[in-house]
Scaffold this motif. Structure first.
Motif, mmCIF file in Angstrom:
data_model
loop_
_atom_site.group_PDB
_atom_site.id
_atom_site.type_symbol
_atom_site.label_atom_id
_atom_site.label_comp_id
_atom_site.label_asym_id
_atom_site.label_seq_id
_atom_site.Cartn_x
_atom_site.Cartn_y
_atom_site.Cartn_z
ATOM 1 N N ASN A 273 0.813 -1.208 0.000
ATOM 2 C CA ASN A 273 0.000 0.000 0.000
ATOM 3 C C ASN A 273 0.843 1.253 0.000
ATOM 4 N N ARG A 274 1.996 1.183 0.660
ATOM 5 C CA ARG A 274 2.866 2.362 0.682
ATOM 6 C C ARG A 274 3.275 2.703 -0.759
ATOM 7 N N SER A 275 3.671 1.667 -1.520
ATOM 8 C CA SER A 275 4.066 1.890 -2.912
ATOM 9 C C SER A 275 2.891 2.370 -3.743
ATOM 10 N N LEU A 276 1.746 1.708 -3.553
ATOM 11 C CA LEU A 276 0.585 2.088 -4.363
ATOM 12 C C LEU A 276 0.059 3.456 -3.965
ATOM 13 N N LEU A 277 0.174 3.739 -2.676
ATOM 14 C CA LEU A 277 -0.245 5.066 -2.213
ATOM 15 C C LEU A 277 0.668 6.125 -2.828
ATOM 16 N N ALA A 278 1.961 5.810 -2.822
ATOM 17 C CA ALA A 278 2.917 6.751 -3.428
ATOM 18 C C ALA A 278 2.591 6.924 -4.913
ATOM 19 N N LEU A 279 2.241 5.820 -5.573
ATOM 20 C CA LEU A 279 1.895 5.896 -7.001
ATOM 21 C C LEU A 279 0.648 6.765 -7.185
ATOM 22 N N ALA A 280 -0.343 6.520 -6.334
ATOM 23 C CA ALA A 280 -1.579 7.308 -6.431
ATOM 24 C C ALA A 280 -1.281 8.792 -6.176
ATOM 25 N N ASN A 281 -0.398 9.083 -5.193
ATOM 26 C CA ASN A 281 -0.052 10.485 -4.911
ATOM 27 C C ASN A 281 0.650 11.130 -6.095
ATOM 28 N N CYS A 282 1.504 10.357 -6.752
ATOM 29 C CA CYS A 282 2.203 10.900 -7.930
ATOM 30 C C CYS A 282 1.188 11.186 -9.034
ATOM 31 N N ILE A 283 0.263 10.250 -9.239
ATOM 32 C CA ILE A 283 -0.747 10.454 -10.290
ATOM 33 C C ILE A 283 -1.564 11.704 -9.972
ATOM 34 N N ASN A 284 -1.923 11.847 -8.686
ATOM 35 C CA ASN A 284 -2.660 13.048 -8.250
ATOM 36 C C ASN A 284 -1.897 14.313 -8.565
ATOM 37 N N ALA A 285 -0.623 14.331 -8.145
ATOM 38 C CA ALA A 285 0.189 15.545 -8.320
ATOM 39 C C ALA A 285 0.404 15.836 -9.801
ATOM 40 N N LEU A 286 0.636 14.781 -10.586
ATOM 41 C CA LEU A 286 0.870 14.994 -12.018
ATOM 42 C C LEU A 286 -0.389 15.514 -12.703
ATOM 43 N N GLY A 287 -1.543 14.965 -12.276
ATOM 44 C CA GLY A 287 -2.811 15.428 -12.834
ATOM 45 C C GLY A 287 -3.007 16.902 -12.503
ATOM 46 N N LYS A 288 -2.680 17.254 -11.244
ATOM 47 C CA LYS A 288 -2.825 18.642 -10.775
ATOM 48 C C LYS A 288 -1.854 19.554 -11.525
ATOM 49 N N GLN A 289 -0.664 19.022 -11.802
ATOM 50 C CA GLN A 289 0.375 19.817 -12.443
ATOM 51 C C GLN A 289 -0.073 20.372 -13.797
ATOM 52 N N GLN A 290 -0.884 19.596 -14.496
ATOM 53 C CA GLN A 290 -1.323 20.065 -15.813
ATOM 54 C C GLN A 290 -2.148 21.340 -15.681
ATOM 55 N N LYS A 291 -2.847 21.443 -14.536
ATOM 56 C CA LYS A 291 -3.682 22.626 -14.364
ATOM 57 C C LYS A 291 -2.933 23.730 -13.647
ATOM 58 N N LYS A 292 -1.983 23.347 -12.785
ATOM 59 C CA LYS A 292 -1.420 24.338 -11.876
ATOM 60 C C LYS A 292 0.054 24.652 -12.065
#
Ligand SMILES: Nc1ncnc2c1ncn2[C@@H]1O[C@H](COP(=O)(O)OP(=O)(O)OP(=O)(O)O)[C@@H](O)[C@H]1O
Length: 704
Positions: A273-292
């Motif tokens: 879960n730590r790895s998958l959570l980290a992956l999910a956080n990266c996906i979140n941040a990358l998704g946000k990055q496109q807008k911000k």
């Protein structure tokens, strides 16, 4: 004579997302998934008991998503492959990188999709067949070399699946190749069948377990990597292009409460879960990055995200296959997976052909690290021999206990060092991102000050607010990292005390001496890797600046001859002109098109997307200006040098005060060069044989 390299063409695209729904198993009930038009996925509310009123008042949990591709329970892997993957696989033979990863909850069909069965071969198998078919087609005019590696990340430790009894492997960052797993076996292969044989071998070594959701649940994340090197026999004989394909089968995730178990399984679950959570956080941040704009992406929080870094936002054509189950009981997992998949489709990738040479500084560092690693291996072996000698002796139990306790301490120390390195790197990256944010803020403030209130100022102000938010968010993350560094430092001191006490008791002198040397060498090795990564970061920045300069030159429409003349007058050789005809540098119109960075990197003389070429060029220059120019765009020399020197200077000495996050280290600590004592806390007692085994270190001012 100085030489510079002509830029490779970059193309921007988005991460492609395919959703695959598996059939119901015999034990499962319900059917919550509908797929329409090969793109739309509707998740029905599993609560069929809802009454009519709930439904018409929209109190339903039904949700609709739209993706690049969607596949229902009856789609075979071949269909998934043909529609969503095959087009990117051919790029690998042309020198492009591709990543395919399956993401989904436990038992949703990730392994089935990636590996498959004999009757329904999975994406790994089908991709390999395509690669070798293409190689056979082109082998009359090209020399190919294909190699493959297969690793797993289990409990945050990397193992080589192609080694019978693999030890723990470490990660290193390389400016040319991205993240590298040091010591990972890479086998040359000549056919798809050979890779499949290795794949089967590796899969048998993979950690699997029976869980409630899946009888053979994968407990590790597996990454199969294929590298294709291609050399043309006639044209461009000196050029080697290198394509990389990463195929990733992630572990199933379940919450600890869902496993009904404790102990090892609980620890597995936490780490997965730590790895998958980290992956999910990266996906979140990358998704946000496109807008911000420049938001921080926490790749460093797990081994998995570090390995997948390129595939998530860098130089790779990437497909995420989100696997879901139609069972009622899986409704929440299905929605969760689809929400991440939905965010992932915003992620932008920057693709370019890999035509590379190795810089001398990198190979020097590599040599140094390799010789240290050989020394670490030798000591590790000596240690193991010593251990086995001790265990055959009927030694008193207390000595044995003490030694195994020391071993645990030694492992913990090495984990502590790794964590510290990661935190320092993360802080460094954060600081770099915020430095860019601050430059943009300054430009925005200047632009606002020059204009009168109006629509444009409104837009600038809105952008300013976004950048301010980003800086604040990133600063908050930085403060947390600082706290973690302090914790890490405290833990390191405790460990050091314990080891020192144990050594002073003297259970077995030789063993303890080797153990201590092993630990010190391991740390020195890790330190060097850190320093190397930092230097690589500088090189990376310099390359980016160089690329921007190229964009500017091409945008100005200078002809090749003029450029060559200016370069020759200044004693500069321009390498890789072979790439330039594709850039169309001699043609003014075409050079504008090329500068947009979106031309197809192979085989085309002209950008196929003329509709946006002009605006892209403009966009590029704006971007460039906001990041690097502080004065007129033509005042390049000073601006670039100043910025790069600022970085190098900061790394190489402490004349300039470091940014706040990095001020945490003691004043006696130095990054590179003068080093009174290692900043990782290794005491000055460096082992004598390190000097003899690694003479390069003497020139580095090591105090031993
Ligand atoms: N498309 C499919 N057709 C038939 N059976 C499938 C399909 N997809 C998955 N299954 C079956 O569903 C079960 C779970 O699949 P699989 O092991 O691939 O899940 P997973 O997501 O990899 O699970 P974990 O995360 O636990 O490793 C297996 O029995 C598999 O054979």
């Amino acid at each position: 004579m100085t030489s510079i390299r002509a830029p490779a063409i970059e193309r921007t695209t988005t991460l492609s997302v395919a959703v695959k729904c598996r059939p119901l198993t015999e034990r499962e009930r319900g059917n919550t998934v509908r797929v329409n038009d090969n793109k739309e996925v509707i998740i029905l509310d599993p609560d069929l008991s809802k009454d009519y009123l709930d439904k018409i008042q929209n109190r339903t949990k039904q949700k609709t998503f739209c993706f690049d591709h969607a596949f229902g329970p009856h789609s075979a892997n071949l269909e998934v492959y043909k529609r969503s993957i095959s087009s990117i696989i051919s790029g690998v033979v042309q020198g492009l990188n591709a990543t395919v990863f399956a993401y989904g909850s436990t038992g949703s069909g990730k392994t089935y999709t990636m590996v498959g069965t004999k009757e329904d071969p999975g994406l790994m198998v089908l991709s390999l067949r395509t690669i070798f078919d293409l190689i056979n087609k082109h082998k009359s005019s090209n020399d190919f070399e294909v190699s493959c590696s297969y690793l797993e990340v289990y409990n945050e430790v990397i193992y080589d699946l192609l080694e019978k009894s693999s030890g723990h492997l470490e990660l290193r960052e390389d400016p040319e190749q991205g993240i590298i797993v040091v010591g990972l076996r890479r086998i040359k292969v000549h056919s798809a069948d050979k890779i499949l044989e290795l794949l089967t071998l590796g899969n048998n070594r993979r950690k699997t377990e029976s869980t409630e959701a899946n009888a053979t649940s994968s407990r590790s994340h597996a990454v199969l990597e294929i590298i294709v090197k291609r050399k043309q026999r006639i044209k461009y004989r000196n050029q080697v292009i290198r394509g990389k394909l990463a195929l990733v089968d992630l572990a199933g995730s379940e919450r600890a409460s869902e496993t009904n178990s404790g102990g090892q399984r609980l620890r597995d679950g936490a780490n997965i879960n730590r790895s998958l959570l980290a992956l999910a956080n990266c996906i979140n941040a990358l998704g946000k990055q496109q807008k911000k704009g420049l938001a921080y992406v926490p790749y460093r929080n797990s081994k998995l995200t570090r390995i997948l870094k390129d595939g998530l936002s860098g130089n790779s054509q990437t497909v995420m296959v989100a696997t879901i189950s139609p069972a009622n009981s899986q409704y929440h997992h299905t929605i969760n997976t689809l929400m991440y998949a939905d965010r992932a489709k915003e992620i932008k990738m920057h693709i370019q052909k890999n035509v590379g040479t190795i810089d001398t500084h990198v190979s020097n560092y590599q040599k140094m690290i390799e010789s240290l690693q050989i020394e670490v291996c030798r000591l590790r072996k000596e240690l193991a021999e010593k251990e086995s000698q001790l265990s055959v002796k009927p030694a008193e139990k207390t000595v044995d206990d003490e030694l195994s306790w020391l071993n645990i301490l030694s492992c913990e120390t090495s984990e502590n060092v790794q964590e510290r390195i990661n935190l320092q790197k993360a802080v460094f990256e954060l600081e770099e991102i915020n430095r860019r944010n601050r430059i943009e803020l300054q430009h925005l403030d200047d632009a606002i000050a020059k204009r009168q209130e109006g629509a444009v100022v409104g837009v600038l102000r809105a952008r300013r607010q976004i950048i301010l938010d980003n800086i604040r968010d990133n600063d908050e993350v930085g403060i947390n990292y600082q706290k973690e560094i302090e914790e890490n430092e405290k833990h390191r001191c405790q460990l050091q005390d314990m080891i020192d006490k144990a050594i002073s008791k003297d259970g077995n002198k030789t063993y303890l001496r080797i153990l201590s040397q092993y630990r010190l060498l391991g740390m020195t090795n890790t330190e060097l890797q850190f320093e190397m990564a930092m230097r690589d970061q500088i090189i990376h920045n310099q390359r980016e600046a160089q690329r921007n300069l190229w964009n500017l030159l091409m945008g100005l429409g200078l002809e090749k001859k003029i450029l060559m003349d200016i370069a020759a007058k200044n004693g500069i050789i321009i390498e890789d002109w072979t790439m330039m005809p594709q850039l169309g540098i001699s043609d003014k119109k075409q050079s504008l098109v090329s500068a947009c960075g979106r031309c197809a990197p192979t085989g085309h003389n002209q950008c196929t997307d003329n509709s946006f070429s002009r605006s892209c060029t403009f966009q590029n220059y704006q971007d460039f200006g906001s990041r690097s120019f502080s004065r007129s765009p033509l005042d390049t020399g000073n601006t670039f040098c100043r910025e790069e020197h600022h970085n190098s200077h900061y790394m190489l000495s402490h004349d300039q005060s470091p940014p706040p996050h990095l001020r945490l280290r003691k004043s006696t600590d130095c990054w590179i060069g003068v080093r009174p004592e290692s900043w990782l806390g290794v005491p000055i007692k460096h082992p004598q044989n390190l000097r003899t085994s690694c003479p390069e270190l003497r020139t580095w001012g090591f105090p031993f």
